[in-house]
Write an enzyme that holds these catalytic residues in place. Structure first.
Site, mmCIF file in Angstrom:
data_model
loop_
_atom_site.group_PDB
_atom_site.id
_atom_site.type_symbol
_atom_site.label_atom_id
_atom_site.label_comp_id
_atom_site.label_asym_id
_atom_site.label_seq_id
_atom_site.Cartn_x
_atom_site.Cartn_y
_atom_site.Cartn_z
ATOM 1 N N ASP A 1 -4.183 -15.557 7.069
ATOM 2 C CA ASP A 1 -2.901 -16.051 6.556
ATOM 3 C C ASP A 1 -2.149 -16.896 7.583
ATOM 4 O O ASP A 1 -1.158 -17.555 7.249
ATOM 5 C CB ASP A 1 -2.021 -14.876 6.112
ATOM 6 C CG ASP A 1 -2.596 -14.175 4.883
ATOM 7 O OD1 ASP A 1 -3.388 -14.797 4.150
ATOM 8 O OD2 ASP A 1 -2.255 -13.005 4.667
ATOM 9 N N ARG B 1 0.831 -1.209 0.000
ATOM 10 C CA ARG B 1 0.000 0.000 0.000
ATOM 11 C C ARG B 1 0.866 1.260 0.000
ATOM 12 O O ARG B 1 0.521 2.268 -0.623
ATOM 13 C CB ARG B 1 -0.947 -0.028 1.202
ATOM 14 C CG ARG B 1 -2.092 -1.049 0.999
ATOM 15 C CD ARG B 1 -2.715 -1.453 2.304
ATOM 16 N NE ARG B 1 -3.922 -2.271 2.151
ATOM 17 C CZ ARG B 1 -3.941 -3.587 1.902
ATOM 18 N NH1 ARG B 1 -2.797 -4.260 1.743
ATOM 19 N NH2 ARG B 1 -5.082 -4.252 1.793
HETATM 20 C C1 S3P Z 1 -4.284 -9.020 1.955
HETATM 21 C C2 S3P Z 1 -5.544 -9.503 2.219
HETATM 22 C C3 S3P Z 1 -5.818 -10.925 2.435
HETATM 23 C C4 S3P Z 1 -4.557 -11.713 2.752
HETATM 24 C C5 S3P Z 1 -3.436 -11.366 1.813
HETATM 25 C C6 S3P Z 1 -3.102 -9.892 1.915
HETATM 26 C C7 S3P Z 1 -4.115 -7.569 1.721
HETATM 27 O O1 S3P Z 1 -6.381 -11.449 1.259
HETATM 28 O O2 S3P Z 1 -4.827 -13.092 2.700
HETATM 29 O O3 S3P Z 1 -2.282 -12.118 2.119
HETATM 30 O O4 S3P Z 1 -2.963 -7.089 1.737
HETATM 31 O O5 S3P Z 1 -5.125 -6.885 1.532
HETATM 32 P P1 S3P Z 1 -7.959 -11.384 0.942
HETATM 33 O O6 S3P Z 1 -8.330 -9.970 0.732
HETATM 34 O O7 S3P Z 1 -8.149 -12.215 -0.284
HETATM 35 O O8 S3P Z 1 -8.626 -11.970 2.156
#
Ligand code: S3P
Length: 425
Positions: free
Chosen positions: A312, A24
């Site tokens: 995760d 981000r």
């Molecule tokens: C993330 C959101 C999660 C996570 C991924 C990172 C993010 O995924 O599993 O490792 O940085 O927004 P999802 O949005 O598919 O749940």
């Protein structure tokens, strides 16, 4: 890569930067006015994919060993890339960038590796299309490669069927450019790094229960960002510290945002001795040092709204459950099937290979703890979190554990194996 039963792990470790926050910081810096300076950036392959995508769109980004400088081009300053944007293995890059690209004045094609080309993208195609974007799956599979034609967008109120920060963030980023307000309601609150950081960059964004609301922005402004250590990476040391008898590890500088700290809650509920020291706020995110001491764990149920806060970490939680007394039930976690690999299948198959009593369910798994694990050959499925989970399991198992495709840890934690080695007493 091979692992043997380990002596206690002791000492101090600093965890590399948070993957979600690192992505981000570069994305928002790229579309902000002025310079964004980032320290503690995760030099993992996923975050490097984000950098290269924005470089391909004309953003000057320098990378000096974790100190990143992004020369922002403003909300409307990105350039049409000369070729297809390659997101590598990174779902976060693919989905978040799609929100930004939906509002640009040029056409782009996004793709990634074999895993990315199997991951569901309808979840962003649908809301971004409702906002007016022309976005489609080129092969009609609902997956990447994606074709995105930037358009004039309008705000929507979207009720997401999944609690996904990637979906929420794609919509919020598109909302920066849309006419009127954009709202995303989730079934449970997912990580809120986008909301926190966008607000720091000057966006008008707020949260009401599980709804994030953003107003269109005139400009974002470059920031100085210190990325905290990634709790998702710290989780492997939490598990090793709890499970290897005689261990005690001080894990420094870990992000403990309440939308990410489910693994702490679950390990503590299982009987884990985990202490949070020197709690502080860094760049708008809560951070602490974590002292973990070997403990006897008992089984638990992991379900409901805690799931998105440790999505995760569920692989490493499932592995830890094998060493806990009694049964652990993981449910409401069908999202695990659409991660870098099908993590329900990958966990159960590999845990069973090590002698565990583990069973797949529709939306999770059931693990009966207490059976000693033995070494096995583990197929990581090139999924970084599966490789790291079983590296830790190998430290507790009798005999030798071999991880196939062990290099995939480069995605989120390139120094993982050497950091783990440093703690051997
Ligand atoms: C993330 C959101 C999660 C996570 C991924 C990172 C993010 O995924 O599993 O490792 O940085 O927004 P999802 O949005 O598919 O749940």
């Amino acid at each position: 890569m091979k692992f043997q039963k380990s002596s206690p792990l002791r000492g101090e470790i600093s965890i590399p930067g948070d993957k979600s926050i690192s992505h981000r910081s570069v994305m928002f810096g790229a579309i902000a006015k002025g310079t964004t300076e980032i320290t503690g950036f995760l030099q993992g392959a996923d975050c490097l994919s984000t950098i290269s995508c924005f470089q391909a769109m004309g953003v000057c980004i320098s990378n000096d060993n974790g100190k990143i400088t992004v020369m922002g081009r403003g909300l409307r300053g990105l350039k049409k890339p000369d070729s297809v944007l390659d997101c590598g293995n990174s779902g976060t890059t693919t989905r978040l960038i799609s929100g930004i690209l939906s509002a640009q004045s040029f056409h782009t094609v996004l793709t990634g590796d074999a895993s990315i080309q199997k991951r569901p993208m309808k979840r962003i195609i649908e809301p971004l299309s409702l906002m007016g974007a022309k976005i489609s799956s080129i092969n009609g599979t609902g997956c990447a490669p994606l074709s995105i034609e930037g358009c004039h967008l309008k705000g929507i109120h979207y009720s997401s069927p999944v609690a996904s920060a990637q979906v929420k963030s794609a919509i919020l980023l598109a909302g920066l450019y849309a006419e009127g307000e954009t709202k995303v309601t989730e079934p449970a609150l997912s990580r809120n790094h986008t909301e926190l950081m966008l607000s720091g960059f000057g966006a008008d964004v707020k949260t009401e229960n599980t709804t994030a609301i953003i107003k269109p922005a005139k400009e974002l402004y470059g920031q100085k960002i210190q990325v905290p250590g990634d709790i998702s990476s710290a989780a492997f040391f939490l598990a090793a510290g709890l499970l290897i008898p005689g261990s005690q590890i001080l894990i420094k500088n870990v992000g403990i945002n309440p939308t990410r700290d489910g693994i702490l809650k679950v390990f503590i509920k299982m009987g884990g001795n985990i202490q949070l020291l020197d709690k502080r706020i860094v760049s708008g995110e809560p951070v602490a040092d974590i002292l973990v001491t070997a403990s006897s764990l008992h089984g638990t149920e992991i379900s409901g709204p805690v799931i998105p806060t440790l999505i995760d970490e569920l692989p490493v939680a499932a592995m830890a459950a094998c060493f806990a007394d009694g049964v652990t039930v993981i449910k409401d976690a069908a999202e695990l099937k659409v991660k870098e690999s099908n993590r329900i299948e990958a966990m159960v198959e590999n845990l069973k290979a090590m002698g565990a009593d583990a069973e797949e369910t529709e939306d999770g798994m059931i693990i009966k703890g207490g059976r000693p694990l033995h070494g096995a050959v583990i197929d990581s499925r090139l999924d970084h979190r599966i490789a790291m989970t079983f590296a830790v399991a190998g430290l507790m198992a009798d005999g030798e554990t071999e991880i196939l495709g062990a290099d995939c840890v480069n995605i989120s934690y390139p120094e993982f194996y050497s950091d783990l080695n440093k703690l051997h007493s």
